[in-house]
Design an enzyme around this catalytic site. Structure first.
Site, short mmCIF file in Angstrom:
data_model
loop_
_atom_site.label_atom_id
_atom_site.label_comp_id
_atom_site.label_asym_id
_atom_site.label_seq_id
_atom_site.Cartn_x
_atom_site.Cartn_y
_atom_site.Cartn_z
N LEU A 208 0.85 -1.18 0.00
CA LEU A 208 0.00 0.00 0.00
C LEU A 208 0.89 1.24 0.00
O LEU A 208 1.65 1.45 0.95
CB LEU A 208 -0.91 0.04 1.23
CG LEU A 208 -1.97 -1.06 1.39
CD1 LEU A 208 -1.37 -2.38 1.85
CD2 LEU A 208 -3.02 -0.60 2.40
N ILE A 268 0.97 -5.14 8.39
CA ILE A 268 2.40 -4.96 8.61
C ILE A 268 2.75 -3.49 8.47
O ILE A 268 2.45 -2.86 7.44
CB ILE A 268 3.22 -5.80 7.60
CG1 ILE A 268 2.82 -7.27 7.72
CG2 ILE A 268 4.71 -5.62 7.83
CD1 ILE A 268 3.40 -8.14 6.62
N GLY A 298 1.92 4.50 4.41
CA GLY A 298 2.34 3.36 3.58
C GLY A 298 2.61 2.09 4.35
O GLY A 298 3.15 2.12 5.44
N SER A 299 2.26 0.93 3.80
CA SER A 299 2.35 -0.31 4.57
C SER A 299 2.20 -1.54 3.67
O SER A 299 2.21 -1.44 2.45
CB SER A 299 1.26 -0.32 5.64
OG SER A 299 0.01 -0.06 5.04
N GLN A 300 2.02 -2.70 4.31
CA GLN A 300 1.84 -3.96 3.60
C GLN A 300 0.77 -4.79 4.30
O GLN A 300 0.68 -4.78 5.54
CB GLN A 300 3.16 -4.74 3.57
CG GLN A 300 3.09 -6.06 2.83
CD GLN A 300 4.39 -6.84 2.88
OE1 GLN A 300 4.40 -8.03 2.58
NE2 GLN A 300 5.48 -6.20 3.28
#
Length: 336
Positions: A208, A268, A298-300
């Site tokens: 993301l 995450i 921002g991430s996963q």
């Protein structure tokens, strides 16, 4: 290859686990803005008890549950914002005067950040623009000043855009799994064994960026079985080490009907996303595509599902997906 037959008793029912002791709030990593909200809560509660006693008495009569799950007084639903994952007091939706906040096109759990970031960007931009218009400096200073104004406005707009919460059309097909996040598929990998799945599994990773919607949605109608929170680093979410070393929260689910497939969704943290939010708890039941949390900036997000065929997963690395509406996997009932 012959596909496994998806029979109703294919996956045994998993027992509901206890909420981990580390998950005392929906935002286990804390944060500056969360601290500001909790401080403001003290001021708000003093004001309510001093000037709105009738309101406090009315909300007390409408309150449900048998104990206070928060470490402070609870006068109305706002005091439970960070403690929604705890059992205890609650208000029915029809008795909650703040349910309208769920209908605005921005993430309710991000409204405080939205206000703070807007104040820190649009506020200075407005003051600087006023100074440049009312007391024009030299040409060089004015040019730099207007550059700063434009930069602050752009950053402010991006932050507002980040917290958007668009509506989604959720597929009705009971044999599909929808994406748990918006972003780009970065990995589709077959795992030889996963303990929660009880056998081979597919692991799908979604990155993301700051331009994506960051609200997470459940892949299919399911019950929360258990959760594991792991503090960690804040590496770039695209780093291969991020899934193993970054702060993360794993939510273990099981379908509430059909073959009762188990699956896992992992939130995450990333380089900028340092605040994982998850408001569900073990035992909660969610509809396909229902929201359960978000990651701020921002991430996963990863999802792990049972491997039943090489054709289960219909996305590949590089695909762009949207949470709740784009199908990432489809199970087939008939043997091929």
């Amino acid at each position: 290859m012959t596909q496994m037959s998806a029979q109703p008793d294919m996956y045994p029912e998993r027992p509901i686990e206890q909420l981990p002791a580390a998950l005392t709030t929906i935002q286990p990593g804390g944060g500056v803005v969360m601290g500001l909200e909790l401080w403001w809560g003290k001021v708000r509660r003093w004001w309510l008890k001093t000037f709105r006693r009738g309101y406090v008495e009315r909300m007390t009569k409408l309150r449900q549950g048998d104990f206070n799950p928060a470490p402070h007084e609870v006068l109305d639903p706002r005091d439970l914002k960070f403690y929604r994952n705890q059992s205890g007091w609650y208000w029915k939706p029809e008795d909650d005067p703040f349910t309208w906040r769920d209908r605005i096109p921005f993430a309710r759990v991000g409204l405080a950040e939205l206000l703070v970031f807007s104040f820190l960007t649009f506020g200075p931009a407005k003051l600087l623009a006023a100074w440049l218009l009312l007391a024009p400096p030299s040409t060089t200073v004015a040019a730099f000043g207007w550059f700063v104004v434009v930069a602050l406005v752009i950053v402010g707009v991006l932050l507002v855009w980040f917290f958007r919460d668009p509506s989604r059309a959720i597929p009705a097909d009971p044999d599909v799994i929808v994406s748990p996040a918006d972003g780009k598929v970065t990995k589709v990998e077959r795992l030889e064994h996963d303990d929660h799945i009880g056998g081979p599994a597919w692991e799908i990773s979604i990155f993301l960026s700051v331009f994506n919607v960051h609200i997470n949605r459940v892949g299919e109608a399911a019950r929360v079985i258990g959760m594991t929170y792991t503090p960690g680093k804040f590496l770039d979410a695209r780093d291969l080490r991020a899934a193993l070393e970054n702060e993360r929260l794993a939510i273990r689910f099981q379908q509430t009907s059909g073959p009762r497939r188990p699956f896992i969704i992992r939130q995450i943290a990333g380089l900028l996303a340092r605040r994982i939010v998850c408001w569900v708890k073990p035992g909660d039941e969610l509809k396909r595509g229902e929201q359960f949390g978000m990651i701020k900036l921002g991430s996963q997000t990863q999802i792990v599902i049972p491997w039943e065929s090489e054709r289960d997963v219909i996305v590949k690395p590089g695909d762009i997906v949207a949470a709740g509406c784009d199908i990432i996997a489809r199970y087939r009932q008939a043997a091929n």
